[in-house]
Design an enzyme around this catalytic site. Structure first.
Site, PDB file in Angstrom:
ATOM      1  N   ARG A 271     -51.941   4.285   8.595  1.00  0.00           N
ATOM      2  CA  ARG A 271     -52.983   3.999   9.591  1.00  0.00           C
ATOM      3  C   ARG A 271     -52.374   4.199  10.965  1.00  0.00           C
ATOM      4  NH1 ARG A 271     -51.101  -0.645  11.485  1.00  0.00           N
ATOM      5  NH2 ARG A 271     -50.050  -2.067  10.095  1.00  0.00           N
TER       6      ARG A 271
ATOM      7  N   THR B   3     -52.236  10.115   3.183  1.00  0.00           N
ATOM      8  CA  THR B   3     -53.151  10.839   2.307  1.00  0.00           C
ATOM      9  C   THR B   3     -54.423  11.268   3.022  1.00  0.00           C
ATOM     10  OG1 THR B   3     -54.133   8.763   1.560  1.00  0.00           O
ATOM     11  CG2 THR B   3     -52.335   9.684   0.219  1.00  0.00           C
ATOM     12  N   LYS B   4     -54.485  11.081   4.335  1.00  0.00           N
ATOM     13  CA  LYS B   4     -55.636  11.542   5.114  1.00  0.00           C
ATOM     14  C   LYS B   4     -55.132  12.126   6.434  1.00  0.00           C
ATOM     15  CE  LYS B   4     -56.575   7.111   7.326  1.00  0.00           C
ATOM     16  NZ  LYS B   4     -57.574   6.109   7.643  1.00  0.00           N
TER      17      LYS B   4
ATOM     18  N   HIS C 223     -48.878  18.898  -2.467  1.00  0.00           N
ATOM     19  CA  HIS C 223     -50.265  18.799  -2.896  1.00  0.00           C
ATOM     20  C   HIS C 223     -50.476  17.573  -3.780  1.00  0.00           C
ATOM     21  CE1 HIS C 223     -48.396  21.559  -5.949  1.00  0.00           C
ATOM     22  NE2 HIS C 223     -48.785  20.552  -6.695  1.00  0.00           N
TER      23      HIS C 223
END
Length: 172
Positions: free
Chosen positions: A162, A147-148, A102
Site C-alpha cells: 500500500r 500485486t497491483k 508473472h
C-alpha cells in the site's frame, strides 16, 4: 551506444560492488550475444557458462531476454529472481531475495510480467508479481508483496503493498 559503453553501462551504479559489476557485465554481454543467431552458435559455451555461474553458483537469475535500462544496481544479489518478460527502467536498484515475475491463474495460464519505471528502489525480500506497472521514482520497502499497480513518486510497503507516503510535488 558503442560496444564498450554498452557493456559497462552499469559500472558507475555499482562502484563499490565488484561482484555486481561482474554479474552485470556478463549479463550485458549475454544480451549482446542474444541479438544474433550466429553469435548464439559461436558463443554457446559462454551462454552455458553464464547460466551455470550466475544462475546456479551465485543464485542471481537475470535471463538473457530480460529488458533492463541503464544503471541497474544490485545490492547483495543472492536469491534474486527476475522473469524474462519483466521490463525494468533506468537507474533501478534490486536487493537480495527479490522475486519479480508473472502470476499463475486458476486456469493454468500466466499473466504478463510487471513493468517497472525509472529510478525505482526495490528493498530486500520483495515480491512483485502479475500484470502491473510501477511508476517512476518509487521506493518499495523491504518485505513488500506488490500485486497491483502503483503511480510514480510514492513509497510503498507491506503485504499487500500500500502507499505509505506520496512524495510532494513542487508547490509554486
Amino acid at each position: 551506444m558503442n560496444f564498450f559503453s554498452y557493456l559497462f553501462q552499469d559500472r558507475q551504479a555499482n562502484r563499490k560492488n565488484f561482484k555486481a559489476q561482474l554479474v552485470l557485465f556478463m549479463f550485458r554481454l549475454v544480451q549482446l550475444i542474444n541479438r544474433s543467431m550466429l553469435l548464439k552458435v559461436i558463443f554457446i559455451l559462454y551462454l552455458l557458462w553464464y547460466r551455470y555461474w550466475v544462475d546456479w553458483v551465485w543464485g542471481i537469475e537475470l535471463p538473457r531476454k530480460l529488458t533492463v535500462g541503464k544503471g541497474l544496481s544490485l545490492y547483495h544479489g543472492h536469491a534474486l529472481v527476475v522473469n524474462q518478460g519483466v521490463v525494468i527502467g533506468d537507474n533501478c536498484v534490486l536487493r537480495n531475495s527479490t522475486t519479480i515475475g508473472h502470476k499463475k491463474l486458476a486456469n493454468g495460464s500466466f499473466t504478463k510480467c510487471p513493468v517497472i519505471g525509472n529510478n525505482v528502489d526495490i528493498g530486500a525480500n520483495v515480491c512483485i508479481i502479475g500484470d502491473i506497472t510501477i511508476g517512476d521514482n518509487v521506493i518499495i520497502g523491504a518485505g513488500s508483496v506488490v500485486t497491483k499497480s502503483f503511480p510514480s513518486d510514492c513509497i510503498i510497503v507491506g503485504n499487500p503493498a500500500r502507499i505509505l507516503e506520496k512524495k510532494n510535488e513542487d508547490i509554486s
